[in-house]
Design an enzyme around this catalytic site. Structure first.
Site, PDB file in Angstrom:
ATOM      1  N   VAL A 228     -35.776  56.237  20.122  1.00 10.81           N
ATOM      2  CA  VAL A 228     -35.497  57.664  20.171  1.00 10.81           C
ATOM      3  C   VAL A 228     -36.209  58.361  19.013  1.00 10.81           C
ATOM      4  CG1 VAL A 228     -33.703  59.427  20.127  1.00 10.81           C
ATOM      5  CG2 VAL A 228     -33.274  57.252  21.284  1.00 10.81           C
ATOM      6  N   ASP A 376     -21.521  50.008  28.810  1.00 12.86           N
ATOM      7  CA  ASP A 376     -22.117  49.475  27.578  1.00 12.86           C
ATOM      8  C   ASP A 376     -21.654  50.285  26.365  1.00 12.86           C
ATOM      9  OD1 ASP A 376     -23.651  47.687  26.166  1.00 12.86           O
ATOM     10  OD2 ASP A 376     -25.532  48.758  26.459  1.00 12.86           O
TER      11      ASP A 376
END
Length: 597
Positions: A228, A376
């Site tokens: 990111v 997750d």
């Protein structure tokens, strides 16, 4: 009278002139001459002479043109042509050779590691009569785990993700394996900016500079599949988070999945009682979805829409601006990890309230009608930020990232799962066994293992009324490890996990991760409040099922009685939770420390 001139005679005169002035004859003239042969039978017999003369003229012209080109220029042109031909073919050839070499290297690394590990285990298992067998087996576990870790780190890609998943299977794998793989949780590859920019341009036709006014080349976070970056959009100037996939994944994901499948099938062949092929099967199902960021964008939008109807929830899902298969642009929202206890304490954020909020969010995903399930929820995919517009003790937001791995739980499975948990919390073993079969087809022989897997507790604790008490990690872990080393319990557990529905495995994974989050918060009350919140959501699901089962008007006596029973059962659990929360609030206001149950 003079006969008319034949067309051939005209062409002959042109040919003779061309031989003296310009040694060339155009193809159109040749075609005209050939056509005249079929129309006139009295053509001249000098055809052979003309043909030879044309060839000689062509050769003469080539020699003249060659003489007009300087020798050094001819050498340069010939050299350039040879280099161009060899270069264009050589680049393609070298790229293919590079791919084959790296593929062989990756495959060979996995193959050698697998072969050596299988050999070591076979050799060690033959020493079961040795008095020091457990020590030998533990040393074998450690060596094979370290060897496998090295291969995973070198191959990278989805092997890092596989290792991260294996490190959390402490109820299944020996502790030597899980402990060895822990470094993979924080060891994720970082792709260079140039390769990311080239990937974006190949996918969208534009470079990153054309999309963004500013783009931080160094990522703020990296995971096994993506990284990111912070950026500022060129059109609006908005600060955004740009999630980009590692470019190498496209090249190697198929090969790595095939190698993973081969590994677990080989293990099953040599050790049939240790069937882990369900792990590779699940990866082949889930990984393609995780690698398509358009799917993640849809999941994030859906989750945001669902929780927008629950105003009291502190969950925040960043807006998605746009997405492509390997790039995702989101609203930039940041916070601190939920296990950053100094941050929570410094900002007056109550750990117990964070724990309760997490319990409500994920139980809503599991039991809420039509809710998507985020599969997750580890610490890296959650963040806590201070919200000054909210009053204490709920002065925070919970930010949820990484929406790639989602599942939808079928309605009947939700309801059976709710019945199962209510039976667990009531210590109703008959009910537990009944709904364990409804949920996952679990028989009586496998039920104790399943009960431990679903609760994360030793079966003796499940049978008692102490399921909601804090667990002594060291003692219970030692008890579970010793149980796995005795008899064929481990084989039964592996067989159990291979047969249960895949959605149940993901629910178990979600339970494990949220339980770990709760323990890392080191709450004052222990797990009691979280279990009571779970019971409330499960009771609500059962209540909705019972109300739906009532046919006809509620004014009929039989229907009214059934409705009243359903309301009473739900209200009992909801009221118990409400009273307990009032009790905790009173102790907090009085400055009293809650007792850990």
């Amino acid at each position: 009278m003079r006969p008319p001139a034949s067309p051939w005679s005209a062409i002959s005169r042109l040919t003779s002139q061309a031989q003296t002035t310009r040694p060339w004859i155009c193809r159109q003239c040749i075609r005209s001459h050939q056509a005249s042969r079929t129309r006139h039978s009295n053509f001249s017999t000098n055809q052979y002479t003309y043909s030879q003369a044309g060839k000689r003229a062509w050769r003469q012209r080539i020699r003249i043109e060659r003489l007009t080109i300087p020798p050094q220029h001819r050498k340069v042109a010939i050299t350039a042509a040879i280099l161009f031909i060899l270069g264009s073919g050589g680049l393609a050839f070298s790229e293919r050779v590079r791919y084959i070499y790296i593929a062989a290297e990756r495959s060979g690394r996995v193959g050698v590691t697998l072969a050596v590990n299988v050999y070591e285990y076979i050799k060690t298992l033959k020493k079961s009569e040795d008095p020091n067998y457990q020590t030998l087996l533990s040393a074998c576990h450690k060596r094979c785990a370290e060897r496998t870790l090295e291969a995973m780190e070198k191959n990278g890609s989805i092997f890092i993700k596989l290792g991260q998943h294996l490190s959390s299977l402490n109820y299944l794998l020996p502790s030597e394996w899980c402990d060895t793989f822990i470094p993979l949780q924080d060891k994720c590859p970082v792709s260079p900016f140039d390769s990311v920019d080239a990937m974006v341009k190949a996918d969208t036709g534009k470079s990153l500079d054309e999309y963004f006014e500013e783009f931080e080349r160094r990522p703020i976070g990296a995971a096994s599949l993506a990284q990111v970056h912070i950026a500022k959009t060129r059109d609006t100037g908005q600060k955004v988070a740009v999630k980009v996939q590692h470019p190498s994944l496209d090249e190697w994901s198929r090969l790595d999945l095939a190698l993973t499948r081969l590994t677990f099938r080989t293990l099953k062949r040599f050790f049939p009682e240790y069937d882990l092929t369900w792990l590779s099967d699940e990866m082949e199902t889930s990984l393609p979805k995780e690698l398509d960021f358009r799917e993640e964008a849809r999941n994030a939008t859906r989750m945001k829409e669902y929780f927008s109807h629950i105003p009291s929830s502190p969950l925040v899902v960043p807006d998605v601006l746009w997405s492509q298969r390997r790039i995702l642009v989101m609203e930039f929202i940041t916070g601190h990890r939920p296990d950053d206890l100094p941050f929570l304490d410094a900002n007056g954020i109550d750990r117990d309230e964070v724990s309760a909020a997490l319990a409500r969010i994920f139980n809503e995903m599991i039991f809420g009608s039509g809710a998507p399930l985020h599969c997750d929820p580890h610490g890296g995919n959650l963040a806590i930020r201070v919200n000054p517009h909210k009053r204490k003790p709920r002065n925070f937001d919970i930010i949820l990232y990484d929406h790639g791995l989602y599942r939808d739980i079928p309605l009947q499975l939700r309801r059976n799962y709710a019945h199962l948990w209510l039976a667990v919390l009531d210590t109703d073993e008959a009910g537990m066994r009944k709904y364990a079969y409804e949920v996952a087809g679990i028989g009586d022989a496998e039920f104790p293992i399943f009960a431990s897997a679903i609760t994360g507790r030793d079966y003796n604790v499940v049978q008692s009324s102490n399921i909601a008490t804090s667990r002594n990690n060291k003692n219970e872990k030692e008890a579970i490890s010793s149980a796995l080393n005795e008899g064929d319990l481990l084989g039964q557990l592996v067989h159990l996990l291979a047969k249960v529905p895949r959605i149940i495995l993901l629910i178990l994974k979600t339970n494990d991760l949220t339980r770990s989050l709760d323990e890392n918060l080191q709450t004052r009350e222990g797990p009691m409040r979280s279990f009571m919140i779970l019971a409330r959501y499960a009771a609500r699901t059962v209540f909705e099922e019972q109300v739906e089962g009532i046919r006809g008007s509620f004014v009929w006596p039989g229907n009214f009685v059934r409705y009243a029973i359903a309301v009473a059962a739900y209200a009992k659990i909801a009221l118990k939770l409400r009273v307990y929360e009032y009790y905790l609030s009173a102790r907090r206001r009085l400055g009293m420390r809650a007792e850990v149950l």
